[in-house]
Design a protein around this motif. Structure first.
Motif, PDB file in Angstrom:
ATOM      1  N   ARG A 114      52.639  24.627  28.305  1.00 30.22           N
ATOM      2  CA  ARG A 114      51.740  25.767  28.461  1.00 30.22           C
ATOM      3  C   ARG A 114      50.661  25.748  27.382  1.00 30.22           C
ATOM      4  N   ARG A 115      51.071  25.503  26.150  1.00 29.82           N
ATOM      5  CA  ARG A 115      50.117  25.508  25.036  1.00 29.82           C
ATOM      6  C   ARG A 115      49.067  24.423  25.164  1.00 29.82           C
ATOM      7  N   VAL A 116      49.450  23.208  25.521  1.00 34.37           N
ATOM      8  CA  VAL A 116      48.449  22.141  25.594  1.00 34.37           C
ATOM      9  C   VAL A 116      47.492  22.357  26.760  1.00 34.37           C
ATOM     10  N   ARG A 117      47.988  22.938  27.850  1.00 29.23           N
ATOM     11  CA  ARG A 117      47.104  23.275  28.972  1.00 29.23           C
ATOM     12  C   ARG A 117      46.087  24.330  28.536  1.00 29.23           C
ATOM     13  N   GLU A 118      46.579  25.401  27.915  1.00 24.83           N
ATOM     14  CA  GLU A 118      45.706  26.518  27.547  1.00 24.83           C
ATOM     15  C   GLU A 118      44.821  26.198  26.342  1.00 24.83           C
ATOM     16  N   ASP A 119      45.375  25.580  25.315  1.00 25.37           N
ATOM     17  CA  ASP A 119      44.616  25.346  24.079  1.00 25.37           C
ATOM     18  C   ASP A 119      43.651  24.174  24.189  1.00 25.37           C
ATOM     19  N   TRP A 120      44.051  23.119  24.885  1.00 26.14           N
ATOM     20  CA  TRP A 120      43.242  21.905  24.918  1.00 26.14           C
ATOM     21  C   TRP A 120      42.694  21.579  26.302  1.00 26.14           C
ATOM     22  N   GLY A 121      43.157  22.287  27.335  1.00 24.87           N
ATOM     23  CA  GLY A 121      42.674  22.039  28.684  1.00 24.87           C
ATOM     24  C   GLY A 121      43.061  20.685  29.242  1.00 24.87           C
ATOM     25  N   VAL A 122      44.150  20.111  28.753  1.00 21.03           N
ATOM     26  CA  VAL A 122      44.565  18.782  29.223  1.00 21.03           C
ATOM     27  C   VAL A 122      45.238  18.884  30.581  1.00 21.03           C
ATOM     28  N   THR A 123      45.246  17.766  31.289  1.00 23.66           N
ATOM     29  CA  THR A 123      45.811  17.744  32.637  1.00 23.66           C
ATOM     30  C   THR A 123      47.109  16.953  32.736  1.00 23.66           C
ATOM     31  N   ALA A 124      47.541  16.371  31.611  1.00 25.37           N
ATOM     32  CA  ALA A 124      48.779  15.592  31.640  1.00 25.37           C
ATOM     33  C   ALA A 124      49.430  15.586  30.253  1.00 25.37           C
ATOM     34  N   MET A 125      50.732  15.391  30.263  1.00 29.00           N
ATOM     35  CA  MET A 125      51.499  15.211  29.032  1.00 29.00           C
ATOM     36  C   MET A 125      52.090  13.807  29.086  1.00 29.00           C
ATOM     37  N   HIS A 126      51.966  13.084  27.981  1.00 30.89           N
ATOM     38  CA  HIS A 126      52.535  11.745  27.853  1.00 30.89           C
ATOM     39  C   HIS A 126      53.609  11.761  26.767  1.00 30.89           C
ATOM     40  N   MET A 127      54.570  10.887  26.904  1.00 38.88           N
ATOM     41  CA  MET A 127      55.575  10.682  25.862  1.00 38.88           C
ATOM     42  C   MET A 127      56.100   9.263  25.992  1.00 38.88           C
ATOM     43  N   THR A 128      56.697   8.772  24.913  1.00 39.44           N
ATOM     44  CA  THR A 128      57.381   7.491  24.995  1.00 39.44           C
ATOM     45  C   THR A 128      58.843   7.717  24.642  1.00 39.44           C
TER      46      THR A 128
END
Length: 179
Positions: A114-128
Motif C-alpha cells: 500500500r505504501r509504495v503504491r501511494e507514496d511512490w506510485g509504483v506498479t510492481a513490487m520486486h524481491m529476490t
C-alpha cells in the motif's frame, strides 16, 4: 500509522533502531533461535544475515526506507522498501520467530505494498529469494508474487551475507503487479 485492528504501529526506522533490527533479522533467519519460526535459513547458511552497517545504509539511503513494525512498543517485524523507478524492491523482511504463522507477515506485506503504491506510485513490487527456499517462495506466491525464472548469483565468499552450507544457492526474482 497505527493499525488499530492489529495493534501494530508502522514507522520509518531510525539510527536508534539499528541494533534492535539486526537482532530481529538475525533471529528470524539464522541460528537456533530462528528454528522457532518457519523462515529459518539455518540449514543452508551459517554466520550473519545482516550487519549494523547494512541496516544503517538502508535507513540513510534517499531511495529506501526501512519500516519498523511495533506491537506494544516492541519491534516485532521489519521490511526494506526501495524505490527503483516504476517498481519498488521489497527486502530485509523479518518477523519475530515467536510470532510467525499468526498472520503478521501478511499484514506487514499488505501495508508495504500500500505504501509504495501511494507514496511512490509504483506498479510492481520486486524481491529476490534464495531459489531453494521452496516453502518461502510458495508463501509469496499465495500473496500474488510470481516466479520469473530470472536468477542472480549468491555472493559466495562475502561473509556479510552468511556462510553457505551448499554450493547451489542463487537468488530468483519474484514480481507482483500492484493495482
Amino acid at each position: 500509522m497505527d493499525t488499530a485492528a492489529t495493534g501494530l504501529t508502522f514507522r520509518d526506522a531510525t539510527d536508534a533502531d539499528v541494533d534492535t533490527l539486526v537482532a530481529l533479522i538475525e533471529s528470524a533467519y539464522r541460528g537456533d533461535t530462528s528454528r522457532v519460526g518457519w523462515t529459518t535459513e539455518a540449514d543452508i547458511l551459517e554466520g550473519q544475515r545482516i550487519d549494523p552497517e547494512g541496516v544503517h545504509e538502508v535507513i540513510k539511503s534517499p531511495d529506501s526506507r526501512l519500516l519498523a513494525v511495533e506491537r506494544n512498543g516492541r519491534v516485532v517485524a521489519c521490511c526494506q522498501l526501495e524505490h527503483r523507478g516504476d517498481h519498488a524492491y521489497f527486502g530485509m523482511f523479518a518477523v519475530s520467530p515467536t510470532l510467525q504463522g499468526a498472520g503478521l507477515g501478511k499484514v506487514v506485506m499488505a501495508e508495504a505494498e500500500r505504501r509504495v503504491r501511494e507514496d511512490w506510485g509504483v506498479t510492481a513490487m520486486h524481491m529476490t529469494v534464495i531459489s531453494v527456499r521452496n516453502d518461502l517462495i510458495a508463501w509469496y506466491e499465495r500473496r500474488g508474487y510470481r516466479r520469473t525464472g530470472q536468477m542472480s548469483p549468491f555472493p559466495y565468499g562475502d561473509e556479510r551475507y552468511g556462510i553457505p552450507q551448499r554450493d547451489d544457492l542463487q537468488f530468483e526474482l519474484l514480481v507482483k503487479r500492484l493495482t
